[in-house]
Design a protein around this motif. Structure first.
Motif, short mmCIF file in Angstrom:
data_model
loop_
_atom_site.label_atom_id
_atom_site.label_comp_id
_atom_site.label_asym_id
_atom_site.label_seq_id
_atom_site.Cartn_x
_atom_site.Cartn_y
_atom_site.Cartn_z
N VAL A 187 0.89 -1.39 0.04
CA VAL A 187 -0.05 -0.02 -0.04
C VAL A 187 0.88 1.18 0.21
CG1 VAL A 187 -1.96 1.34 1.06
CG2 VAL A 187 -1.78 -1.18 1.23
N VAL A 188 1.96 1.41 0.88
CA VAL A 188 3.01 2.30 0.77
C VAL A 188 3.33 2.62 -0.80
CG1 VAL A 188 5.05 3.09 1.86
CG2 VAL A 188 3.75 1.85 3.26
N GLU A 189 3.71 1.58 -1.39
CA GLU A 189 4.38 1.73 -2.79
C GLU A 189 3.45 2.45 -3.40
OE1 GLU A 189 5.54 -1.96 -4.13
OE2 GLU A 189 7.50 -1.98 -3.04
N VAL A 190 2.09 1.92 -3.66
CA VAL A 190 1.09 2.69 -4.30
C VAL A 190 0.96 4.20 -3.97
CG1 VAL A 190 -1.52 2.64 -4.73
CG2 VAL A 190 -0.31 0.59 -4.72
N LEU A 191 1.02 4.49 -2.67
CA LEU A 191 0.80 5.88 -2.14
C LEU A 191 2.02 6.56 -2.68
CD1 LEU A 191 -0.04 5.10 1.57
CD2 LEU A 191 -1.61 6.25 -0.01
N ARG A 192 3.03 6.26 -2.68
CA ARG A 192 4.21 6.91 -3.13
C ARG A 192 4.11 7.18 -4.76
NH1 ARG A 192 5.47 9.78 -0.03
NH2 ARG A 192 6.15 9.12 2.01
N GLU A 193 3.41 6.16 -5.48
CA GLU A 193 3.32 6.31 -6.81
C GLU A 193 2.14 7.47 -7.29
OE1 GLU A 193 2.40 2.51 -8.27
OE2 GLU A 193 4.29 1.78 -7.78
N THR A 194 1.03 7.28 -6.30
CA THR A 194 -0.10 8.21 -6.64
C THR A 194 0.14 9.53 -5.98
OG1 THR A 194 -1.29 7.10 -4.68
CG2 THR A 194 -1.72 6.22 -6.95
N ARG A 195 0.76 9.67 -4.84
CA ARG A 195 0.96 11.16 -4.19
C ARG A 195 2.32 11.05 -3.51
NH1 ARG A 195 -3.29 14.73 -1.23
NH2 ARG A 195 -2.05 16.40 -0.96
N PRO A 196 3.35 11.59 -3.99
CA PRO A 196 4.81 11.38 -3.44
C PRO A 196 4.86 12.13 -2.34
CG PRO A 196 4.86 11.80 -5.92
CD PRO A 196 3.47 12.00 -5.48
N ASP A 197 4.07 13.20 -1.85
CA ASP A 197 4.27 13.96 -1.05
C ASP A 197 3.42 13.42 0.42
OD1 ASP A 197 1.55 14.53 -2.06
OD2 ASP A 197 1.74 16.60 -1.16
N CYS A 198 2.72 12.25 0.06
CA CYS A 198 1.95 11.65 1.28
C CYS A 198 3.06 11.26 2.39
CB CYS A 198 1.28 10.43 0.60
SG CYS A 198 0.42 9.54 2.06
N ARG A 199 2.41 11.42 3.48
CA ARG A 199 3.40 11.10 4.63
C ARG A 199 2.76 9.94 5.40
NH1 ARG A 199 6.78 14.86 6.73
NH2 ARG A 199 6.58 13.84 8.86
N VAL A 200 3.62 8.94 5.55
CA VAL A 200 2.62 7.38 5.76
C VAL A 200 3.64 7.02 7.19
CG1 VAL A 200 2.59 5.15 4.89
CG2 VAL A 200 2.84 6.75 3.21
N VAL A 201 2.88 6.71 8.01
CA VAL A 201 3.32 6.05 9.20
C VAL A 201 3.07 4.35 9.13
CG1 VAL A 201 3.08 5.78 11.53
CG2 VAL A 201 3.32 7.92 10.56
N VAL A 202 4.00 3.65 9.18
CA VAL A 202 3.88 2.28 9.25
C VAL A 202 3.74 1.69 10.69
CG1 VAL A 202 4.78 -0.09 8.72
CG2 VAL A 202 4.85 1.85 7.09
N LEU A 203 2.86 0.85 10.98
CA LEU A 203 2.53 0.13 12.35
C LEU A 203 2.79 -1.11 12.39
CD1 LEU A 203 -0.97 1.78 13.51
CD2 LEU A 203 1.34 2.73 14.21
N THR A 204 3.08 -1.58 13.40
CA THR A 204 3.11 -3.17 13.35
C THR A 204 3.34 -3.48 14.74
OG1 THR A 204 4.47 -5.35 12.56
CG2 THR A 204 5.64 -3.37 13.35
N GLY A 205 2.54 -4.74 15.19
CA GLY A 205 2.76 -5.51 16.29
C GLY A 205 4.14 -6.31 16.65
N TYR A 206 4.76 -6.27 15.45
CA TYR A 206 6.15 -6.98 15.41
C TYR A 206 7.10 -6.22 15.17
CZ TYR A 206 9.19 -11.05 14.84
OH TYR A 206 10.26 -12.02 14.82
#
Length: 182
Positions: free
Chosen positions: A72-91
């Motif tokens: 999903v992060v890759e698609v966000l970078r392609e469609t909107r390069p200025d998108c600020r993304v925080v990745v969450l994980t339980g691990y």
């Protein structure tokens, strides 16, 4: 606040997580903070929303039932390069944190986390790091969470979990019998 980004008029936020109760709580909390929230419970749904209406901000779980949140992060970078993304994980792991940042994530947070930590990470200026969390997990809690995750991934098989953790089976049984540390 001088150390935070002004979200201006574009307050669109995409939340992608397969933990429905967490997703609903986070969506409500982020709406209270002024964000225009869209939610997705899968990689496929997250990608579709990212293409249809590219958000200014995104919070994406790393491990989802139908795949990896980094897709999903890759698609966000392609469609909107200025998108600020925080990745969450339980691990949390260093390798996945590096992979997330290389793909374009702004920050990487381990669960459990709260809306304040996520907001701080989303709005941190440039490469500035957000302030440390007010209530970080203790080392004992991180260890316990890791053991629980491996135990679940091994389909609650104590012997297999002990083997993968390089731990004696009885030691693991004692740990699993105890309550979680704070």
């Amino acid at each position: 606040m001088d150390d935070q980004l002004d979200i201006g008029d574009d307050k669109t936020l995409l939340l992608v997580d397969d933990d429905e109760p967490f997703l609903k709580r986070l969506a409500k909390a982020m709406e209270k903070r002024g964000f225009d929230v869209q939610t997705a419970g899968s990689v496929a749904e997250g990608k579709a929303l990212a293409k249809a209406r590219p958000p200014r901000f995104a919070v994406c779980d790393l491990r989802l039932e139908d795949g990896n949140g980094l897709d999903v992060v890759e698609v966000l970078r392609e469609t909107r390069p200025d998108c600020r993304v925080v990745v969450l994980t339980g691990y949390g792991a260093i390798a996945t944190a590096v992979a997330a940042v290389k793909i374009g994530a702004t920050d990487y947070l381990s669960k459990p986390t709260d809306a304040t930590d996520i907001t701080n990470a989303l709005l941190a200026l440039g490469d500035a790091l957000p302030p440390p969390p007010e209530n970080p997990m203790s080392a004992d809690r991180v260890r316990w969470e890791h053991i629980q995750r491996v135990y679940e991934l091994c389909d609650r098989n104590v012997s297999e979990t002990a083997r993968r953790l390089n731990m004696h089976r009885r030691t693991l049984q004692r740990i699993l019998a105890k309550r979680s540390p704070r």
